[in-house]
Design an enzyme around this catalytic site. Structure first.
Site, PDB file in Angstrom:
ATOM      1  CD  GLU A 475       7.987   2.098  -1.223  1.00 59.91           C
ATOM      2  OE1 GLU A 475       7.339   2.254  -2.234  1.00 59.91           O
ATOM      3  OE2 GLU A 475       7.697   2.642  -0.141  1.00 59.91           O
ATOM      4  CD  GLU A 746       8.782   9.214   1.238  1.00 51.83           C
ATOM      5  OE1 GLU A 746       8.914   8.848   2.418  1.00 51.83           O
ATOM      6  OE2 GLU A 746       8.208   8.529   0.376  1.00 51.83           O
TER       7      GLU A 746
END
Ligand code: BGC
Length: 895
Positions: A475, A746
Site C-alpha cells: 500500500e 492501524e
C-alpha cells in the site's frame, strides 16, 4: 576607542538572530521562487523582546544585491524579498539584523543562502534519454545503468548538476554518489509535476576525463503501486534527464547532459521495487562501470525521447535521507535455519549488511514488524509485498550490501543462507524526509511518554516524501484521510510547512476536473473512485491547519482554487443542503464489539459524516475566503453553510438534540466543528460523556480520534479525557504500548491480549492516524495553543490542564519564532510549579490552571530569575512577553 566601545555594546546586547530560512527551507539549492520570503528567530537574554525593525542584506558573487535598509516592522517570519530581479541558477547569501524595543541592535546574523534553479523549461539544454532495455521483454524489471565519460577542460570554479527522472535515480561522478538524498526525484503527480534536484558538484571533478553514471529504478513511477500497474506494469517508460553546468576558473562555461552518446545496460541489481525489495547478483555487476576507462562497447545505445520539460518543477520540500542508524538489540540464532535480528524499534528504512561468504551463496533477508508468540517473524500483514532482499554471489569474499531503491517497514529481519558468524556487521538505516524536529514531550508516565515516541516514530515511518498510510504492506500511499487527521500533530513534531505544501500541490494536480479529490495523492488508481468524506476534505482541512500553525497565507492562496473546487463538487452534488456522496470509508476502523457486535459496535452513519464534513470544509473555505479577502466567496459560502446546517439539523438531529448515530465520533465531530445551536450543545456533551461512560472506553475510528479528547477538554471534561488517555486495556491509546508497541498501530487491537494478531489484511503496526492524539497532548496536557486571531504563534496561549495522576508534564514546540516551552509540576498536595518559555517577538497569555491560583512569578533576566510583582486574581490569565518564567501556584481550597 569610543567607537570600538560602542560597537562592542551593540555586539554584546544579548540580541542575536538565528535559524534563517528561505521559504521554510534552510539554505535551499535549486528553488524557483522569484520573490522568496525570509524568516528568522531572535535570541535574547532578557524578557519582553519585540522586534521593532529589521534590515536584510543580500549579496551575490561578492557584490551587494539588495539591502532592505532599516524597515520598521515586528515581522520576522516570511518577509518577502523586494529587491531587483532574482536571477536563475544563482546563489544569494543573506543576512539580517534586528532592533528591539529596548533600543538594542543585533549584529548581522551569520550568512544563510538560497540558490535558484531553472526558472523556465528552456533552461534545459539536455534531452530526456531512454534505452532499448525498455523494449526487451522480461519478467522482472532490472535497474538500468547509464554512463558517459566527459572531458573537462580546466580547473572548475563552480559546477551544478540538474537531474530528474521518470523512475528513481542515483547519480555518481567518478563512482562517488552525488548528494545524500534518497528516493529522488521524489514522489509527485508525475504527469503534471515532476521534480528535479540541483546539486553543487564544484568539487566532484578531476581535470580531464570524468565518468558520469546513473542508476535508474522504477520506484513509484511504474510497476506495482497497489492496484495500479496490475494491468500493465511496464506501461510508463523509464527515462533520465541530466544537465551539468560547469564554470571554469578562466571564466569559460560548458554544459554536459544526457544525449545519444550515453550508453546503458543492466547489471547486478536484477530487481528493485518499492513493495518487493531487491535482488542483487554480485557477479552480474559490471566491475568499475562507474569509473573512467570502463569498456561500455557492449552496452546499449540510448535514444533521446520527447517527454517534455514543462512538467518539471523545482524541489521545494526537504529530501528523503538516511536519518538514523540503529544497531540490533537482540539476536536469535537458529543454526541451519535463520538468524533473527531485533532492532528494538519499528521503523522505515533498510538494512546495511556486511557478510562473509565462503563460496557461492544466496542470502535471503526478510523484514517484519513483529514476531508471533513462538518467536517467528510475522509477515502476514505485508499482504502481497515481499519486502525482502536477495543477495547472490558466486565466489567467496566479504560483501557489503545496502538496498538502493526500496524501503521496508520493520523492526525485525530474518536472514536465511548465512550463519551468525558470517554476519560481519548489520545495522538498520532509518529513512524519511529530512524534516526539522520541532517538538518534544515528557511527563511522569512512562507509558504516555512511549505513546508520544510512538507517534513521532510513526511520523518518521510515514513521512517519506509524501504522507503515507503505512510503510510495510503493498500500500504505502498518500491516503488523504490519514494525512488529514494527523496533519496538526505532524506539525508539532516536525516542521512540515514545505512538506505539506508540496503534497498539497499534488492534491490540486490530481484533483478531478469536477473537483473530486482522489483517495490517495499522488493518485495511483486508474479507475475513477467516488470521493470519500473525511478523506477528500483533506484538500481543505490540511491547508487550513498549516495556515493555523505556520501563519502562511500563501499556502491558503496556493490551495484556494482547489479547496473551492472540492466544496463546489459537494455543492453540485448536494440535494437540499445535504451532500451524501456514493461510497465512504466512514469512521474507519472504529470499535467493533466482540460480544454483541450488532448492538455495541460504534458505527457512525456515513450520511451523517458526509453532512458533517460538508459543513466543516465549507466553514474552512469561508474562513479562508475571509483571510484572502474574497468577500463575494465569503458571503456565498456563508449562505450555503447556513442552508447546509439547517438541512443537517433537520435530517440528523431530534428536537431534543439526539443524533441519529449516537456514537462518540458523531457527537465529537458536531461539537468540534460547532454544528449545533447553542441550546443543544450541553446536551450533546452530556450524551458524549454518557456514551464514553457506558462503554468505559473510546470507540472512535480514524475520523473521530483527533477531536475526541479535545472536545472533552474544551467542554470541562478534561478529567475524562485523561482517563481515556491513561486506560491501558483495549481499546485505548496505551493498550498497544502495554503490548510493547514502538509505533502507532492501524488497529486498536493489532495484537490481541492472547498474543494473536488481528486479521492480516488490515494490520499495519505503523499507521499514524490514531496518533492524532499528539495534538491534544501538546495543546491540552502542556497547554501550548495557537490562536486563530494570531495564526502562526505570533501570539498564543499557554493553558495546561492538570491531572492529579501525573506529577509533571513538559513539552516544547519550536514555532516560527523559536522554542515555546510549557511545563508544570505538582508541588506536594497543595501546589504547582510552572515553567514557561515564550520566544522573542511573540506574546502569550498564560492561563492559570483550573483549581489553582498564581502566587508568584519570576522572570529570567540575564540568566537569573527575578520576581515580578503584580496582583493576581484566581482564574486570571497573565499576559507575558517573551522570556522564561517560573510560576508558583497554590491550590484553591475547595469550598
Ligand atoms: C489504508 C488506510 C486508508 C484506508 C481507506 C486503507 O487500506 O491503509 O489508512 O485510509 O484504506 O479506508
Amino acid at each position: 576607542m569610543l567607537l570600538v566601545f560602542l560597537l562592542n555594546v551593540n555586539a554584546s546586547s544579548g540580541l542575536h538572530v538565528t535559524r534563517l530560512s528561505t521559504e521554510h527551507l534552510e539554505n535551499p539549492i535549486g528553488i524557483s521562487f522569484t520573490q522568496p520570503r525570509f524568516s528568522w528567530n531572535i535570541i535574547a537574554d532578557r524578557s519582553g523582546i519585540v522586534q521593532t525593525a529589521y534590515q536584510i542584506r543580500i549579496t551575490s558573487n561578492g557584490k551587494e544585491h539588495w539591502n532592505s535598509g532599516k524597515i520598521i516592522s515586528n515581522q520576522s517570519h516570511l518577509i518577502q524579498y523586494e529587491g531587483p530581479s532574482i536571477l536563475d541558477r544563482t546563489r544569494y547569501q543573506w543576512q539580517v539584523k534586528v532592533w528591539d524595543n529596548y533600543g538594542n541592535e543585533s549584529a548581522f546574523s551569520e550568512e544563510a543562502f538560497f540558490e535558484t534553479g531553472f526558472f523556465k523549461s528552456s533552461n534545459w539544454k539536455s534531452e530526456w534519454i531512454t534505452t532499448a532495455l525498455e523494449e526487451q521483454p522480461r519478467e522482472k524489471n532490472p535497474v538500468q545503468y547509464y554512463r558517459r565519460e566527459i572531458a573537462l577542460k580546466g580547473e572548475v570554479k563552480r559546477a551544478r548538476m540538474y537531474v530528474s527522472a521518470h523512475g528513481l535515480y542515483k547519480a555518481f561522478i567518478n563512482g562517488k554518489k552525488v548528494g545524500d538524498q534518497e528516493f529522488t526525484p521524489g514522489w509527485t503527480s508525475y504527469k503534471k509535476r515532476l521534480q528535479y534536484q540541483v546539486y553543487d558538484i564544484s568539487n566532484a571533478f578531476v581535470t580531464g576525463s570524468n565518468c558520469l553514471s546513473v542508476m535508474l529504478a522504477e520506484g513509484w513511477h511504474r510497476g506495482r503501486i497497489n492496484y495500479r500497474g496490475k494491468d500493465d506494469p511496464f506501461k510508463n517508460q523509464l527515462s533520465l534527464l541530466l544537465q551539468i553546468e560547469v564554470e571554469y576558473e578562466n571564466g569559460r562555461k560548458q554544459i554536459f547532459g544526457t544525449d545519444k552518446k550515453w550508453r546503458a545496460s543492466s547489471g547486478g541489481l536484477l530487481e528493485s521495487t518499492i513493495y518487493d525489495g531487491e535482488v542483487f547478483h554480485v557477479s552480474e555487476e559490471p566491475i568499475a562501470w562507474k569509473s573512467t576507462g570502463f569498456d561500455d562497447k557492449e552496452w546499449l545505445p540510448c535514444q533521446e525521447t520527447d517527454e517534455g520539460k514543462d512538467h518539471l518543477v523545482a524541489s521545494h520540500s526537504p529530501s528523503v535521507k538516511v536519518q538514523e542508524r540503529l544497531q540490533p538489540t537482540e539476536t536469535v540464532n537458529k543454526p541451519g535455519e535463520y538468524v533473527l535480528y531485533d532492532f528494538g524499534q519499528n521503523m522505515t528504512g533498510r538494512i546495511a549488511i556486511e557478510m562473509i561468504l565462503n563460496g557461492a551463496a544466496e542470502v535471503l533477508i526478510e523484514h517484519g514488524e513483529d514476531i508471533d508468540a513462538e518467536g517467528n517473524l510475522y509477515t502476514d500483514n505485508l499482504r502481497d509485498a515481499m519486502a525482502r532482499v536477495v543477495f547472490k554471489a558466486d565466489a567467496p569474499g566479504v560483501y557489503s550490501y545496502i538496498p538502493q531503491f526500496t524501503f521496508m517497514g520493520f523492526r525485525y529481519v530474518r536472514i536465511k543462507g548465512l550463519s551468525i558468524d558470517q554476519v560481519k556487521s548489520i545495522r538498520a538505516e532509518v529513512i524519511h524526509s529530512d524534516l526539522e524536529l520541532t517538538g518534544s514531550f515528557k511527563c511522569s508516565s512512562e507509558e504516555v511518554n512511549r505513546l508520544y515516541q510512538n507517534i513521532v516514530w510513526s511520523q518518521k515511518g510515514n513521512f517519506l516524501d509524501v504522507p503515507t498510510d503505512c510503510p510495510q504492506r503493498d500500500e504505502r500511499m498518500g491516503w488523504t484521510g490519514d494525512a488529514q487527521v494527523f496533519a496538526k500533530t505532524a506539525a508539532y513534531n516536525m516542521n512540515v510547512a514545505a512538506f505539506f505544501s508540496k503534497w498539497l500541490a499534488d492534491v490540486e494536480a490530481d484533483q478531478r476536473e469536477d473537483g473530486a479529490i482522489p483517495w490517495v495523492i499522488p493518485n495511483v488508481f486508474t479507475k475513477k473512485k467516488p470521493p470519500a468524506t473525511g478523506w477528500a476534505d483533506a484538500a481543505v482541512i490540511v491547508p487550513w491547519k498549516m495556515y493555523e500553525v505556520y501563519g502562511d497565507a500563501k499556502i491558503l492562496e496556493a490551495q484556494y482554487a482547489s479547496m473551492k473546487a472540492w466544496v463546489d463538487f459537494m455543492v453540485a452534488n448536494a440535494e437540499e443542503g445535504l451532500w451524501k456522496g456514493e461510497r465512504h470509508f466512514g469512521d474507519w476502523l472504529s470499535y467493533v464489539a466482540k460480544k454483541q457486535p450488532q448492538v455495541q459496535s460504534a458505527v457512525t452513519e456515513n450520511d451523517l459524516l458526509a453532512a458533517i464534513y460538508y459543513q466543516y470544509s465549507m466553514q474552512l473555505l469561508v474562513r479562508s475566503a475571509q483571510v484572502l479577502e474574497r468577500g463575494e466567496d465569503e458571503e456565498n459560502y456563508a449562505h450555503l453553510l447556513e442552508e447546509a446546517n439547517a438541512a443537517f439539523l433537520m435530517e440528523f438531529i431530534t428536537a431534543n438534540g439526539r443524533l441519529v448515530s449516537g456514537t462518540q465520533t458523531a457527537y465529537t465531530l458536531v461539537l468540534a466543528y460547532d454544528l449545533l445551536p447553542e441550546e443543544l450543545r450541553e446536551g450533546a456533551v452530556r450524551r458524549l460523556v454518557e456514551n464514553i461512560r457506558g462503554y468505559g472506553h473510546l470507540t472512535t475510528g480514524f475520523l473521530g480520534v483527533s477531536e475526541l479528547n479535545e472536545v472533552l477538554s474544551s467542554n470541562g471534561y478534561e478529567a475524562l479525557a485523561y482517563e481515556l488517555l491513561f486506560r491501558k486495556e483495549y481499546p485505548s491509546w496505551l493498550y498497544p504500548v502495554e503490548q510493547g508497541a514502538t509505533t502507532i498501530w492501524e488497529r486498536w487491537d493489532g495484537k490481541r491480549e492472547d498474543g494473536s494478531f488481528q486479521e492480516a489484511y488490515l494490520n499495519s503496526f505503523n499507521h499514524y492516524a490514531y496518533g492524532a492524539i499528539g495534538e491534544w497532548m501538546i495543546e491540552r496536557m502542556a497547554g501550548i495553543q495557537p490562536l486563530e486571531s494570531s495564526v502562526g504563534f505570533k501570539k498564543f496561549n499557554i493553558a495546561p490542564q492538570i491531572s492529579d495522576s501525573l506529577s509533571y508534564v513538559e513539552a516544547s514546540y519550536k514555532c516560527n519564532y523559536g522554542w515555546i516551552h510549557s511545563g508544570w509540576e505538582l508541588d506536594g498536595h497543595k501546589g504547582l510549579k510552572m515553567l514557561v518559555e515564550i520566544p522573542a517577538n511573540t506574546q502569550a497569555e498564560v492561563y492559570c490552571p483550573k483549581g489553582y491560583q498564581i502566587v508568584r512569578v519570576a522572570s529570567k533576566e540575564f540568566g537569573t530569575f527575578t520576581p515580578m510583582s503584580f496582583f493576581m486574581e484566581i482564574g486570571e490569565k497573565l499576559s507575558l512577553g517573551s522570556g522564561v518564567y517560573s510560576l508558583v501556584l497554590e491550590k484553591v481550597p475547595s469550598e
